[in-house]
Design a protein around this motif. Structure first.
Motif, PDB file in Angstrom:
ATOM      1  N   LEU A   1      -7.344   3.698  -3.437  1.00 59.06           N
ATOM      2  CA  LEU A   1      -7.272   2.252  -3.238  1.00 59.06           C
ATOM      3  C   LEU A   1      -8.505   1.653  -2.576  1.00 59.06           C
ATOM      4  CD1 LEU A   1      -3.545   2.019  -2.066  1.00 59.06           C
ATOM      5  CD2 LEU A   1      -4.451   1.767  -4.371  1.00 59.06           C
TER       6      LEU A   1
ATOM      7  N   THR B   1       0.830  -1.213   0.000  1.00 53.72           N
ATOM      8  CA  THR B   1       0.000   0.000   0.000  1.00 53.72           C
ATOM      9  C   THR B   1       0.864   1.264   0.000  1.00 53.72           C
ATOM     10  OG1 THR B   1      -0.214  -0.277   2.391  1.00 53.72           O
ATOM     11  CG2 THR B   1      -2.055  -1.014   1.020  1.00 53.72           C
TER      12      THR B   1
ATOM     13  N   THR C   1      -7.983  -0.823   2.003  1.00 54.07           N
ATOM     14  CA  THR C   1      -6.543  -0.614   2.033  1.00 54.07           C
ATOM     15  C   THR C   1      -6.010  -0.661   3.465  1.00 54.07           C
ATOM     16  OG1 THR C   1      -4.770   0.799   1.202  1.00 54.07           O
ATOM     17  CG2 THR C   1      -6.639   1.897   2.257  1.00 54.07           C
ATOM     18  N   THR C   2      -4.673  -0.623   3.583  1.00 49.92           N
ATOM     19  CA  THR C   2      -4.000  -0.605   4.880  1.00 49.92           C
ATOM     20  C   THR C   2      -3.338   0.750   5.069  1.00 49.92           C
ATOM     21  OG1 THR C   2      -3.564  -2.986   4.799  1.00 49.92           O
ATOM     22  CG2 THR C   2      -2.223  -1.677   6.309  1.00 49.92           C
TER      23      THR C   2
ATOM     24  N   GLN D   1      -5.178   8.141  -0.144  1.00 49.21           N
ATOM     25  CA  GLN D   1      -4.987   6.700  -0.297  1.00 49.21           C
ATOM     26  C   GLN D   1      -6.325   5.978  -0.370  1.00 49.21           C
ATOM     27  OE1 GLN D   1      -2.023   4.908   2.259  1.00 49.21           O
ATOM     28  NE2 GLN D   1      -3.055   2.918   2.224  1.00 49.21           N
TER      29      GLN D   1
END
Length: 452
Positions: free
Chosen positions: A228, A205, A232-233, A224
């Motif tokens: 994503l 990520t 996501t992380t 982010q």
């Protein structure tokens, strides 16, 4: 998952991945006439890394690919001749070199112990001796990585591991390490080349640089998530971990996939973050830990409420054992002349030097098991064994008359991954302990029954 074939750069010849003395031995043996003698070489480890209880066979598929591409092209021959490394008769031999013998080996993913003949190479001395360096280069690296990775997987239990050591090793070793780790049970890798060449699942990520390049942590998280998705992380240890977790939940909601902690007192932080996530209603958000982990620190985190780990440096360096200490030794050769017109008899040969004695003769191996299927010993014999109903033959054909018959490519990797789980399941529970100890089962050499 889509698997792409290797590119032309990865498909180059492997013949010069060797040591100078392999070719000088070849030249001298061509002069003496010994080059044409039938010979048997074996790969084995005299011992395991200190305190380890088993090793893992890995790299076999890569080795078979290297053997198939072991050719001396025009540029190779021009280099060898121009540098005066070998003479004209040797160059003529190398120009037409193709390995035409037989190779047997332990299936990739299986376990091995001191003295296990994990690879048996039979051919003429000339064709077999040339494979020594490339064989050891591949197997020593991959077996070491897989052996360390297996211990990490055991320590992690049912928590998945991602291999992320590419930046801590040579760029090609990174790809091989990802492959070996996957065979040993890692769930994925950060290395895209490993996915491209071997079909290994990849994941990743963001790093701290992504957070730092934005005007705020919140801005970085929002960006982010937009790019994503909520699965996501988010990396939460760039500044203040509790504040970052609160911000992450505020911008992502309760469906945030995971948070990653890469520094600090990991056990303490992980517990604090779990409590905080639950209080904020994000009970299903996972916690991933990274940051200089090895099998011991992973085991110590067993009681901590986390959901997965990322391992880098310790994995690609074999967790303190970067080589499997495998050797490639001549164990049998044909007599100097045929008897009664029949094929030469293979005579056992072995070095007798102090500290590194060998055991002559071509070996066969079975794993002796009890009624419950638990391994009791590795039994090595100088003639084809007659396995009992509970025994398992360990050597399988990999190359027959120069033709690759063993598994390669992505199907081979998947089969090796499944095989490793089966091999671990048949070892006694003692084998899975991380504390220092002796090999999980003894190696017994027949017919004298002496242990290695």
């Amino acid at each position: 998952m889509n698997h792409q074939p290797a590119t032309s750069s990865a498909a180059r010849g492997t013949a010069l991945l060797t040591d100078h003395y392999e070719l000088t031995m070849l030249q001298a043996s061509l002069r003496s006439g010994a080059a044409d003698r039938r010979a048997v070489f074996e790969v084995f480890a005299r011992h395991l890394p200190h305190g380890r209880r088993y090793g893992v066979v890995a790299g076999t598929g890569r080795l078979l690919d290297a053997v198939e591409r072991f050719r001396f092209g025009p540029a190779d021959l021009e280099f060898l001749g121009g540098a005066g490394i070998v003479d004209e008769p040797t160059l003529a031999f190398l120009e037409s070199y193709r390995f035409g013998g037989n190779i047997w080996g332990y299936p990739e993913g299986d376990c091995y112990f001191p003295g296990s003949p994990i690879l048996v190479v039979e051919g003429t001395f000339a064709e077999a001796v040339l494979l020594e360096t490339v064989t050891l280069s591949i197997l020593n690296h991959d077996c070491a990585i897989a052996s360390a990775a297996s211990r990490m997987v055991t320590a992690a239990g049912d928590r998945p591991l991602i291999e992320m050591g590419s930046r801590r090793t040579h760029e090609r070793a990174a790809v091989a390490s990802a492959r070996a780790a996957y065979i040993a049970g890692f769930a994925s890798t950060s290395n895209l080349r490993a996915r491209y060449e071997h079909g290994i699942p990849s994941a990743g990520t963001s790093a701290h640089a992504f957070t730092l390049v934005h005007d705020s942590e919140r801005h970085a998280f929002v960006t982010q998530l937009e790019a994503l998705g909520k699965g996501t992380t988010l990396l939460v240890d760039t500044y203040d971990v509790p504040r970052a977790v609160r911000t992450a939940v505020e911008v992502a909601g309760h469906d945030l996939g995971a948070v990653r902690i890469d520094s600090g007192d990991l056990p303490v932080l992980a517990r604090q973050v779990r409590v905080l996530l639950d209080e904020l209603g994000s009970e299903h958000t996972r916690i991933i830990l990274t940051g200089d982990l090895d099998e011991y620190s992973i085991a110590a985190l067993g009681a901590v409420p986390v959901d997965g780990y990322g391992v880098g440096t310790s994995l690609v360096t074999g967790s303190g054992a970067p080589t499997a200490a495998l050797v490639y030794k001549l164990v049998a050769r044909a007599s100097s002349s045929p008897e009664d017109g029949t094929e030469d008899v293979l005579e056992p040969v072995a070095k007798r030097s102090v500290g590194k004695p060998g055991r002559g003769g071509r070996k066969w191996a079975v794993r002796h098991r009890d009624q419950q299927g638990t391994a009791l010993s590795e039994r090595i014999s100088l003639s084809p064994p007659e396995p009992g109903p509970l025994d398992r033959d360990l050597l399988v054909p990999l190359v027959t008359d120069g033709r690759i018959v063993g598994p390669t490519g992505f199907p081979g990797v998947e089969a090796a991954r499944a095989r490793h789980q089966e091999a671990l399941a048949e070892l006694p529970p003692y084998a899975l302990q991380l504390s220092r100890g002796y090999p999980a089962i003894p190696t017994v050499f027949e017919p004298d029954g002496t242990e290695s």
